[in-house]
Scaffold this active site. Structure first.
Site, short mmCIF file in Angstrom:
data_model
loop_
_atom_site.label_atom_id
_atom_site.label_comp_id
_atom_site.label_asym_id
_atom_site.label_seq_id
_atom_site.Cartn_x
_atom_site.Cartn_y
_atom_site.Cartn_z
N GLY A 7 -79.29 59.88 -86.67
CA GLY A 7 -78.38 59.17 -87.58
C GLY A 7 -78.99 57.98 -88.30
O GLY A 7 -78.57 57.63 -89.40
N GLU A 45 -79.96 51.44 -85.28
CA GLU A 45 -78.98 52.51 -85.02
C GLU A 45 -78.02 52.63 -86.20
O GLU A 45 -77.81 51.68 -86.96
CB GLU A 45 -78.25 52.16 -83.70
CG GLU A 45 -77.09 53.04 -83.30
CD GLU A 45 -77.44 54.49 -83.02
OE1 GLU A 45 -78.13 55.11 -83.85
OE2 GLU A 45 -76.97 55.03 -82.00
N ASP A 74 -69.92 52.70 -81.76
CA ASP A 74 -68.53 53.11 -81.64
C ASP A 74 -68.05 52.66 -80.26
O ASP A 74 -67.67 51.50 -80.08
CB ASP A 74 -68.49 54.63 -81.84
CG ASP A 74 -67.10 55.20 -81.95
OD1 ASP A 74 -66.17 54.45 -82.21
OD2 ASP A 74 -66.96 56.42 -81.78
N LYS A 124 -67.89 49.70 -85.30
CA LYS A 124 -66.45 49.93 -85.13
C LYS A 124 -66.03 49.17 -83.88
O LYS A 124 -65.88 49.76 -82.81
CB LYS A 124 -66.17 51.42 -84.89
CG LYS A 124 -66.29 52.35 -86.06
CD LYS A 124 -65.89 53.76 -85.58
CE LYS A 124 -66.22 54.83 -86.56
NZ LYS A 124 -66.03 56.19 -85.98
N PHE A 168 -63.53 58.16 -88.82
CA PHE A 168 -64.78 58.91 -88.70
C PHE A 168 -65.44 58.99 -90.07
O PHE A 168 -64.83 59.41 -91.04
CB PHE A 168 -64.52 60.31 -88.15
CG PHE A 168 -65.78 61.00 -87.74
CD1 PHE A 168 -66.40 60.69 -86.53
CD2 PHE A 168 -66.39 61.91 -88.58
CE1 PHE A 168 -67.59 61.29 -86.16
CE2 PHE A 168 -67.59 62.52 -88.22
CZ PHE A 168 -68.18 62.21 -87.00
N VAL A 169 -66.69 58.54 -90.13
CA VAL A 169 -67.39 58.49 -91.42
C VAL A 169 -68.63 59.38 -91.41
O VAL A 169 -69.18 59.68 -90.35
CB VAL A 169 -67.80 57.03 -91.77
CG1 VAL A 169 -66.59 56.16 -92.03
CG2 VAL A 169 -68.67 56.41 -90.67
N ASP A 171 -73.50 62.22 -89.49
CA ASP A 171 -73.13 63.62 -89.67
C ASP A 171 -71.75 63.95 -89.12
O ASP A 171 -71.20 63.24 -88.29
CB ASP A 171 -74.13 64.51 -88.93
CG ASP A 171 -73.94 64.45 -87.41
OD1 ASP A 171 -73.98 63.33 -86.85
OD2 ASP A 171 -73.72 65.50 -86.78
#
Ligand code: IMP
Ligand code: MG
Length: 184
Positions: free
Chosen positions: A47, A102, A106, A134, A155-156, A162
């Site tokens: 990511g 990163e 979350d 978040k 959720f993005v 992804d």
């Protein structure tokens, strides 16, 4: 899923220009904080790759690049709570100044686990830089040293992030249409 990735995006949360602008600010801060030092920049695959590349280009202090791959999510949108190392660092970080890069924090489970592992290898310092945070979703207490944007609990996808391995190549952060979750 529709044929074009973009057709599945309901809303652009952070446009490309805003991302680039904020990354320049983060790099500036990092350059000041690490004056006279060198950094081992640890990117968390997959990511963080786009963020990592754009950030690294603006860092002026000596820097070496290393990567770790961990898995904490299945192909869905919920944390499994299980973190597995899939690819480890190649460098010995003992005595080094480590900057973890990163994409998003979350629950904090992934980074909590990673930081503990890296600390046991006795680096001189460990700092955390994440593009998105978040904070409302924290299960483990993790406070990143550098944060691009705080976002609400949605959720993005895009810019490295992804859903079921898709959308990482979008140049912005977006929110999917509900129907994009229905099928792959
Ligand atoms: P945590 O362990 O719950 O903090 O989760 C961190 C990882 O979950 C990140 O590295 C992402 O891969 C993934 N993740 C969390 N939220 C999102 C999201 O909104 N979109 C895509 N991936 C996410
Ligand atoms: Mg990830």
């Amino acid at each position: 899923m529709k044929y074009s990735l973009e057709e599945n995006i309901a809303k652009i949360l952070i446009p490309k220009e805003k991302l680039q602008e904020r990354i320049s600010e983060l790099a500036k801060q990092i350059n000041e904080d690490y004056q006279g030092k060198s950094i081992v920049m640890v990117g968390i695959l997959r990511g963080a790759v786009l963020f990592y590349g754009d950030l690294a280009k603006e860092i002026k202090v000596p820097l070496s690049m290393d990567f770790m791959a961990v898995s904490s999510y299945g192909s869905g949108t919920r944390s499994s709570g299980v973190v597995r190392i899939i690819h480890d660092l190649e460098e010995n970080i003992e005595g080094k100044d480590v900057l973890i890069v990163e994409d998003i924090i979350d629950s904090g489970l992934t980074l909590h686990y990673l930081v503990e592992i890296l600390k046991s290898r006795k680096p001189n310092s460990i700092k955390l830089c994440c593009l998105l945070d978040k904070p409302s979703q924290r299960v483990k207490p993790i406070n990143p040293d550098y944060v691009g944007f705080e976002i609400p609990n949605e959720f993005v996808v895009g810019y490295g992030l992804d859903y079921a391995e898709m959308y990482r190549n979008l140049p912005y952060i977006g929110i999917l249409k509900p129907e994009a979750y229905a099928t792959k």
